[in-house]
Design an enzyme around this catalytic site. Structure first.
Site, PDB file in Angstrom:
ATOM      1  N   GLY A  69       0.815  -1.208   0.000  1.00  0.00           N
ATOM      2  CA  GLY A  69       0.000   0.000   0.000  1.00  0.00           C
ATOM      3  C   GLY A  69       0.851   1.262   0.000  1.00  0.00           C
ATOM      4  CD  GLN A 177      -6.692  -0.580   7.742  1.00  0.00           C
ATOM      5  OE1 GLN A 177      -7.423  -1.497   8.115  1.00  0.00           O
ATOM      6  NE2 GLN A 177      -5.401  -0.569   8.012  1.00  0.00           N
ATOM      7  CB  SER A 197      -2.157  -3.131   1.401  1.00  0.00           C
ATOM      8  OG  SER A 197      -1.182  -3.896   2.069  1.00  0.00           O
ATOM      9  CG  HIS A 199       0.107  -6.510   5.074  1.00  0.00           C
ATOM     10  ND1 HIS A 199       0.094  -6.143   6.399  1.00  0.00           N
ATOM     11  CD2 HIS A 199       0.399  -5.392   4.381  1.00  0.00           C
ATOM     12  CE1 HIS A 199       0.401  -4.838   6.494  1.00  0.00           C
ATOM     13  NE2 HIS A 199       0.585  -4.373   5.279  1.00  0.00           N
ATOM     14  CB  THR A 235      12.470  -9.356 -10.755  1.00  0.00           C
ATOM     15  OG1 THR A 235      13.510  -9.049 -11.685  1.00  0.00           O
ATOM     16  CG2 THR A 235      12.072 -10.809 -10.882  1.00  0.00           C
ATOM     17  CB  CYS A 323       3.764   2.626  10.550  1.00  0.00           C
ATOM     18  SG  CYS A 323       2.166   3.102   9.976  1.00  0.00           S
TER      19      CYS A 323
HETATM   20  N1  PLP Z   1      -2.819   2.990   3.805  1.00  0.00           N
HETATM   21  C1  PLP Z   1      -3.500   2.621   4.888  1.00  0.00           C
HETATM   22  C2  PLP Z   1      -4.823   3.241   5.167  1.00  0.00           C
HETATM   23  C3  PLP Z   1      -2.969   1.678   5.759  1.00  0.00           C
HETATM   24  O1  PLP Z   1      -3.637   1.321   6.859  1.00  0.00           O
HETATM   25  C4  PLP Z   1      -1.709   1.115   5.471  1.00  0.00           C
HETATM   26  C5  PLP Z   1      -1.068   0.147   6.385  1.00  0.00           C
HETATM   27  O2  PLP Z   1      -1.268   0.172   7.570  1.00  0.00           O
HETATM   28  C6  PLP Z   1      -1.037   1.526   4.301  1.00  0.00           C
HETATM   29  C7  PLP Z   1      -1.627   2.458   3.492  1.00  0.00           C
HETATM   30  C8  PLP Z   1       0.310   0.968   3.940  1.00  0.00           C
HETATM   31  O3  PLP Z   1       0.188  -0.329   3.392  1.00  0.00           O
HETATM   32  P1  PLP Z   1       1.453  -1.334   3.420  1.00  0.00           P
HETATM   33  O4  PLP Z   1       1.608  -1.798   4.820  1.00  0.00           O
HETATM   34  O5  PLP Z   1       1.031  -2.443   2.474  1.00  0.00           O
HETATM   35  O6  PLP Z   1       2.609  -0.587   2.896  1.00  0.00           O
END
Ligand code: PLP
Length: 385
Positions: A69, A177, A197, A199, A235, A323
């Site tokens: 993401g 989300q 994303s 995961h 790749t 994060c």
């Molecule tokens: N955008 C939102 C709203 C997210 O919650 C997150 C991840 O927590 C991301 C972007 C980033 O995605 P990724 O962890 O795949 O880099």
């Protein structure tokens, strides 16, 4: 252990893992190679692309695979802004976007673009009226997230898109989300670009996608080989992309089920918490939120302390955005929503998944009651000394 941090990441679905396995030690070929084994891998990646496209009702060619993401958000915001720069240099976003978006806009400011960061109301919602008022003759792009990662608030994307369209503004939304419990049709939404994303939907980490509607002005951000039709060099992370496709296929048609399950868990959790003597507020937009994200502010508490006590009891949750855990700054999302300061520092995000059981959320809520009482007692004793 009870895992209540699905907005941070989800466990890999065993069916996804099975789909990925052959692509590590057996079918390890580079999909750009010419021999038939490699071409088979390319077909599998394109199948995964079709699975992701189906999930959002897009054309297969409109899905560009990326590393997650964060990359898709960067590529969308920077790639669209630079492609449109001769038409104008004003951009719009909101104050509560994920850092991947906010930092991309900050970078663009350093490159001579001007950015309006829209405020949100006490429900963490952007007002379409504020959006309309922010538009200038030189506005070329807007990015507003579909649902927020800290509070789960869903934004009025359809309204925002129709305003953007009327002013020829390219519109991107981060649906990382939202996709878990909101069925999305990019055609119905009318967005030009959208981020996903893997995961967050029981797929592997390190895979994501940018939906880019055909003919949207955009320049590729990661350049190199002509992978992804020349739109993203590098790749391919074969197993991850195949896993992402499988996760998307498993989610297809299930979102409303997950939503219902999330709502049941949410209600059971809040009901149990209300039975305790704890002073808390739920940081949410009552009528437009993702059910499975419950952001709870405990009055006059430190979120880190609550989390630590939970951890000692085997319960894993988070302080707003995962994060951000290396900093103890109060959440900028809760601040933007003007949450009373007494509750901001003590806010903890619980996010449930498809495998979370009702007994688990009831257990978390009753442990919370005991934890808050314990912290208060310790504080009182320390204050008395
Ligand atoms: N955008 C939102 C709203 C997210 O919650 C997150 C991840 O927590 C991301 C972007 C980033 O995605 P990724 O962890 O795949 O880099």
């Amino acid at each position: 252990m009870i895992y209540a941090d699905h907005a941070a990441t989800t466990p890999l679905d065993p069916q996804v893992f099975e789909a990925m396995k052959p692509y590590f030690c057996e079918q390890y070929f580079n999909p750009s190679s010419l021999y038939v084994q490699a071409q088979e891998i390319r077909k599998k990646i394109n199948l995964a692309r079709a699975q992701v496209a189906d999930l959002i009702d897009a054309q297969t060619a409109e899905v560009i695979f990326m590393s997650g993401g964060t990359e898709a958000d960067n590529a969308a915001v920077k790639g669209i802004a630079f492609a449109c720069k001769d038409r104008g240099r004003h951009l719009i976003t909101s104050q509560i976007e994920h850092h991947a978006i906010l930092e991309s806009f900050r970078f663009l400011e350093s490159q001579g673009f001007e950015v309006t960061y829209l405020p949100v109301d006490e429900n963490f919602r952007v007002s379409p009226e504020d959006f309309r008022n922010a538009i200038r003759p030189d506005t070329v792009m807007a990015s507003i997230m579909m649902a927020n990662n800290e509070t789960g608030t869903i934004q009025p994307i359809t309204q925002l898109v129709s305003i953007a369209k009327a002013h020829q503004i390219v519109f991107h939304t981060d649906a990382v989300q939202a996709i878990t419990t909101c069925p999305i049709s990019v055609k119905e939404l009318g967005v030009d670009a959208l981020t996903l994303s893997s995961h967050k939907i029981y797929g592997p980490k390190g895979a994501g996608a940018l939906y880019m509607k055909a003919d949207t002005p955009w320049i590729p951000w990661i350049t190199g080989g002509d992978q992804e039709n020349g739109m993203r060099g590098g790749t391919e992370s074969v197993a991850n992309l195949i896993g992402f496709g499988q996760a998307a296929a498993l989610l297809q048609g299930q979102q409303l089920e997950w939503e219902k399950h999330g709502e049941n868990l949410r209600q059971a959790f809040i009901y149990q918490l209300q039975k305790s003597q704890v002073d808390f507020r739920v940081n949410e937009a009552p009528d437009c939120r993702l059910a499975h994200i419950v952001n709870v502010g405990f009055k006059d508490m430190e979120g880190e302390t609550v989390l630590m006590h939970l951890m000692l009891r085997g319960i894993l949750a988070s302080l707003g955005a995962a994060c951000n855990t290396s900093t103890v700054e109060p959440s900028y999302v809760l601040e933007a929503g003007k949450v009373d300061r007494a509750y901001i520092r003590g806010s903890v995000r619980f996010s449930f998944g498809k495998e979370t059981r009702e007994e688990e959320v009831i257990h978390i809520a009753s442990e919370l009651g005991k934890i808050i009482e314990l912290i208060q007692k310790v504080d009182q004793e320390a204050g008395g000394n």
